[in-house]
Design an enzyme around this catalytic site. Sequence first.
Site, PDB file in Angstrom:
ATOM      1  N   GLU A 181     -29.398   0.593  14.452  1.00 50.70           N
ATOM      2  CA  GLU A 181     -28.318   1.186  15.254  1.00 50.70           C
ATOM      3  C   GLU A 181     -28.727   2.569  15.750  1.00 50.70           C
ATOM      4  O   GLU A 181     -29.259   3.376  14.984  1.00 50.70           O
ATOM      5  CB  GLU A 181     -27.045   1.287  14.395  1.00 50.70           C
ATOM      6  N   ASP A 229      -8.130  -7.798   4.650  1.00 52.48           N
ATOM      7  CA  ASP A 229      -9.344  -7.613   5.462  1.00 52.48           C
ATOM      8  C   ASP A 229     -10.045  -8.940   5.717  1.00 52.48           C
ATOM      9  O   ASP A 229     -10.552  -9.182   6.811  1.00 52.48           O
ATOM     10  CB  ASP A 229     -10.338  -6.684   4.737  1.00 52.48           C
ATOM     11  N   GLN A 275     -19.711  -1.549   7.037  1.00 52.63           N
ATOM     12  CA  GLN A 275     -19.665  -0.095   6.854  1.00 52.63           C
ATOM     13  C   GLN A 275     -20.713   0.259   5.798  1.00 52.63           C
ATOM     14  O   GLN A 275     -21.060  -0.590   4.973  1.00 52.63           O
ATOM     15  CB  GLN A 275     -18.251   0.265   6.362  1.00 52.63           C
ATOM     16  N   ALA A 317      -9.534  -5.249  17.132  1.00 54.62           N
ATOM     17  CA  ALA A 317     -10.851  -5.833  17.413  1.00 54.62           C
ATOM     18  C   ALA A 317     -10.751  -7.334  17.654  1.00 54.62           C
ATOM     19  O   ALA A 317     -11.517  -7.892  18.436  1.00 54.62           O
ATOM     20  CB  ALA A 317     -11.801  -5.541  16.250  1.00 54.62           C
ATOM     21  N   LYS A 352     -11.015 -12.773  13.395  1.00 55.53           N
ATOM     22  CA  LYS A 352     -12.046 -12.365  14.362  1.00 55.53           C
ATOM     23  C   LYS A 352     -13.037 -13.508  14.581  1.00 55.53           C
ATOM     24  O   LYS A 352     -13.516 -13.724  15.688  1.00 55.53           O
ATOM     25  CB  LYS A 352     -12.790 -11.117  13.854  1.00 55.53           C
ATOM     26  N   HIS A 397     -11.018  -1.616   4.632  1.00 52.83           N
ATOM     27  CA  HIS A 397     -10.746  -0.648   5.697  1.00 52.83           C
ATOM     28  C   HIS A 397      -9.646   0.300   5.203  1.00 52.83           C
ATOM     29  O   HIS A 397      -8.685  -0.144   4.558  1.00 52.83           O
ATOM     30  CB  HIS A 397     -10.295  -1.383   6.967  1.00 52.83           C
ATOM     31  N   ALA A 408     -16.294   8.026  20.031  1.00 55.05           N
ATOM     32  CA  ALA A 408     -14.858   7.965  19.769  1.00 55.05           C
ATOM     33  C   ALA A 408     -14.083   8.085  21.080  1.00 55.05           C
ATOM     34  O   ALA A 408     -14.389   8.940  21.920  1.00 55.05           O
ATOM     35  CB  ALA A 408     -14.472   9.082  18.809  1.00 55.05           C
ATOM     36  N   TYR A 445     -15.793  -4.251   5.977  1.00 50.52           N
ATOM     37  CA  TYR A 445     -15.624  -3.081   5.103  1.00 50.52           C
ATOM     38  C   TYR A 445     -15.669  -3.497   3.642  1.00 50.52           C
ATOM     39  O   TYR A 445     -14.634  -3.895   3.068  1.00 50.52           O
ATOM     40  CB  TYR A 445     -14.282  -2.393   5.446  1.00 50.52           C
ATOM     41  N   ARG A 497     -12.234  -1.951  17.136  1.00 52.32           N
ATOM     42  CA  ARG A 497     -10.984  -1.366  17.613  1.00 52.32           C
ATOM     43  C   ARG A 497     -11.186   0.096  18.000  1.00 52.32           C
ATOM     44  O   ARG A 497     -10.682   0.560  19.013  1.00 52.32           O
ATOM     45  CB  ARG A 497      -9.910  -1.444  16.517  1.00 52.32           C
TER      46      ARG A 497
HETATM   47  P1  FAD Z   1      -9.856  -4.063  13.399  1.00 50.77           P
HETATM   48  O1  FAD Z   1     -10.627  -5.232  12.935  1.00 50.77           O
HETATM   49  O2  FAD Z   1      -9.028  -4.226  14.631  1.00 50.77           O
HETATM   50  O3  FAD Z   1      -8.963  -3.579  12.209  1.00 50.77           O
HETATM   51  C1  FAD Z   1      -8.170  -2.416  12.354  1.00 50.77           C
HETATM   52  C2  FAD Z   1      -6.820  -2.614  11.728  1.00 50.77           C
HETATM   53  O4  FAD Z   1      -6.106  -3.612  12.454  1.00 50.77           O
HETATM   54  C3  FAD Z   1      -6.959  -3.104  10.284  1.00 50.77           C
HETATM   55  O5  FAD Z   1      -6.034  -2.445   9.471  1.00 50.77           O
HETATM   56  C4  FAD Z   1      -6.649  -4.577  10.416  1.00 50.77           C
HETATM   57  O6  FAD Z   1      -6.030  -5.019   9.240  1.00 50.77           O
HETATM   58  C5  FAD Z   1      -5.721  -4.681  11.628  1.00 50.77           C
HETATM   59  N1  FAD Z   1      -5.940  -5.982  12.349  1.00 50.77           N
HETATM   60  C6  FAD Z   1      -7.015  -6.330  13.101  1.00 50.77           C
HETATM   61  N2  FAD Z   1      -6.910  -7.592  13.572  1.00 50.77           N
HETATM   62  C7  FAD Z   1      -5.717  -8.047  13.105  1.00 50.77           C
HETATM   63  C8  FAD Z   1      -5.020  -9.281  13.211  1.00 50.77           C
HETATM   64  N3  FAD Z   1      -5.534 -10.310  13.901  1.00 50.77           N
HETATM   65  N4  FAD Z   1      -3.817  -9.378  12.592  1.00 50.77           N
HETATM   66  C9  FAD Z   1      -3.311  -8.352  11.874  1.00 50.77           C
HETATM   67  N5  FAD Z   1      -3.919  -7.161  11.723  1.00 50.77           N
HETATM   68  C10 FAD Z   1      -5.093  -7.017  12.327  1.00 50.77           C
HETATM   69  N6  FAD Z   1     -16.087   3.260  16.063  1.00 50.77           N
HETATM   70  C11 FAD Z   1     -16.325   3.739  17.329  1.00 50.77           C
HETATM   71  O7  FAD Z   1     -15.466   4.441  17.884  1.00 50.77           O
HETATM   72  N7  FAD Z   1     -17.510   3.490  17.977  1.00 50.77           N
HETATM   73  C12 FAD Z   1     -18.490   2.726  17.440  1.00 50.77           C
HETATM   74  O8  FAD Z   1     -19.541   2.512  18.066  1.00 50.77           O
HETATM   75  C13 FAD Z   1     -18.279   2.197  16.110  1.00 50.77           C
HETATM   76  N8  FAD Z   1     -19.219   1.425  15.518  1.00 50.77           N
HETATM   77  C14 FAD Z   1     -18.958   0.862  14.290  1.00 50.77           C
HETATM   78  C15 FAD Z   1     -19.906  -0.010  13.729  1.00 50.77           C
HETATM   79  C16 FAD Z   1     -19.657  -0.628  12.501  1.00 50.77           C
HETATM   80  C17 FAD Z   1     -20.688  -1.577  11.931  1.00 50.77           C
HETATM   81  C18 FAD Z   1     -18.443  -0.347  11.799  1.00 50.77           C
HETATM   82  C19 FAD Z   1     -18.183  -0.994  10.460  1.00 50.77           C
HETATM   83  C20 FAD Z   1     -17.503   0.522  12.343  1.00 50.77           C
HETATM   84  C21 FAD Z   1     -17.741   1.128  13.593  1.00 50.77           C
HETATM   85  N9  FAD Z   1     -16.798   1.980  14.202  1.00 50.77           N
HETATM   86  C22 FAD Z   1     -17.036   2.491  15.463  1.00 50.77           C
HETATM   87  C23 FAD Z   1     -15.577   2.367  13.478  1.00 50.77           C
HETATM   88  C24 FAD Z   1     -14.366   1.452  13.775  1.00 50.77           C
HETATM   89  O9  FAD Z   1     -13.944   1.633  15.104  1.00 50.77           O
HETATM   90  C25 FAD Z   1     -13.274   1.833  12.785  1.00 50.77           C
HETATM   91  O10 FAD Z   1     -13.633   1.471  11.483  1.00 50.77           O
HETATM   92  C26 FAD Z   1     -11.838   1.384  13.105  1.00 50.77           C
HETATM   93  O11 FAD Z   1     -10.934   2.110  12.273  1.00 50.77           O
HETATM   94  C27 FAD Z   1     -11.572  -0.081  12.838  1.00 50.77           C
HETATM   95  O12 FAD Z   1     -12.282  -0.873  13.668  1.00 50.77           O
HETATM   96  P2  FAD Z   1     -12.316  -2.477  13.470  1.00 50.77           P
HETATM   97  O13 FAD Z   1     -13.064  -3.006  14.621  1.00 50.77           O
HETATM   98  O14 FAD Z   1     -12.757  -2.839  12.127  1.00 50.77           O
HETATM   99  O15 FAD Z   1     -10.761  -2.765  13.631  1.00 50.77           O
END
Ligand code: FAD
Length: 301
Positions: free
Chosen positions: A21, A165, A183, A132, A172, A156, A55, A152, A111
């Site tokens: 990355e 999670d 993470q 996401a 997803k 998370h 961000a 995570y 997300r």
């Molecule tokens: P989600 O999967 O959407 O989860 C977020 C919240 O929404 C959770 O509480 C989940 O329970 C809820 N949720 C999601 N889907 C559903 C559903 N279908 N039904 C009910 N609840 C749901 N951030 C950046 O800004 N830029 C980056 O380039 C970046 N790269 C990353 C790379 C990796 C490998 C990781 C692990 C994280 C990265 N992040 C990045 C951070 C990430 O944006 C944050 O961790 C953010 O808080 C959550 O993102 P997520 O995609 O896991 O969210």
Amino acid sequence: MTSAAVISRPPVARRLNVSFEFFPPKSEKLEEQLWAAVAKLEPLDPTFVSVTYGAGGSTRDRTHRTVSRLIAETRLKPAAHLTTVAAARGEVDDVLRTYWEAGVRHIVALRGDPPGGLAETFTPHPDGYRNATELVAAARRVAPFEVSVGVYPEKHPESPSLAHDLDVLKAKIDAGATRGISQFFFEAETFLRFRDAAAAAGVAIPISPGIMPVTNFNGIVKMASACGAAVPAWLARMFDGLDDDPETRRLVAAAVTAELCARLAAEGVEDFHFYTLNRADLTLAICRILGVRPRPAGETA
Ligand code: FAD
């Protein structure tokens, strides 16, 4: 057997898969550093290299430029990170289409965090994707991308439980996700427990542990507290008193990270995702310890 013996030779006979990355650089000096790292790591033939999205979408153009240059100037397969933050669905779909037209075949769909970090409640753009899961579905609607998602091992920070999670991860996958990237974490058991719980819940996509070689311990403590990763006391003790000694910190980082990876490999983990922070040396050293070398001419993955 001492832990030094564990890492003194490649832990397994099979070849491990690695991905790297990078973040999009914001100055000429950082640009040079990134491309020097890319040149050093490319011969290891990573499965893919990913480029983060700042961000709030703050690096949208820089992420795109970096990914485009990877396509134009290297043999690497880039994965573009993309978030839902501060963008309407149509704008996100346009970004996805532009990536596909530029030859990008892999999206890391996230997300994103609220502008003030996870202390704030995430509020989606009024016309935006809410999480996401919706972004994964959007990516797959636009084109047959490979889509990676964040996972995570320590849950998370917003999630009520690991079980929730895993439900989200399964949603997803139902939406089209093909790989999980974790993470960062520091105890092998943390990842292995998560991997086993995911498998028991029926998750069948590959999940790469996110490996963070620590050199700036204080920086990592800050990052870890923002994203809910535990920093073990033994790690703090190893870096204690080394604030003014970057060389020793790097040696400690290489040893600790190589041992973590060797333990994961010994438990059957085959895919490793390195948070390179745009530097090649530690990642390269750890890959060599794990037996990941440039492939001989003519050999393919
Ligand atoms: P989600 O999967 O959407 O989860 C977020 C919240 O929404 C959770 O509480 C989940 O329970 C809820 N949720 C999601 N889907 C559903 C559903 N279908 N039904 C009910 N609840 C749901 N951030 C950046 O800004 N830029 C980056 O380039 C970046 N790269 C990353 C790379 C990796 C490998 C990781 C692990 C994280 C990265 N992040 C990045 C951070 C990430 O944006 C944050 O961790 C953010 O808080 C959550 O993102 P997520 O995609 O896991 O969210």
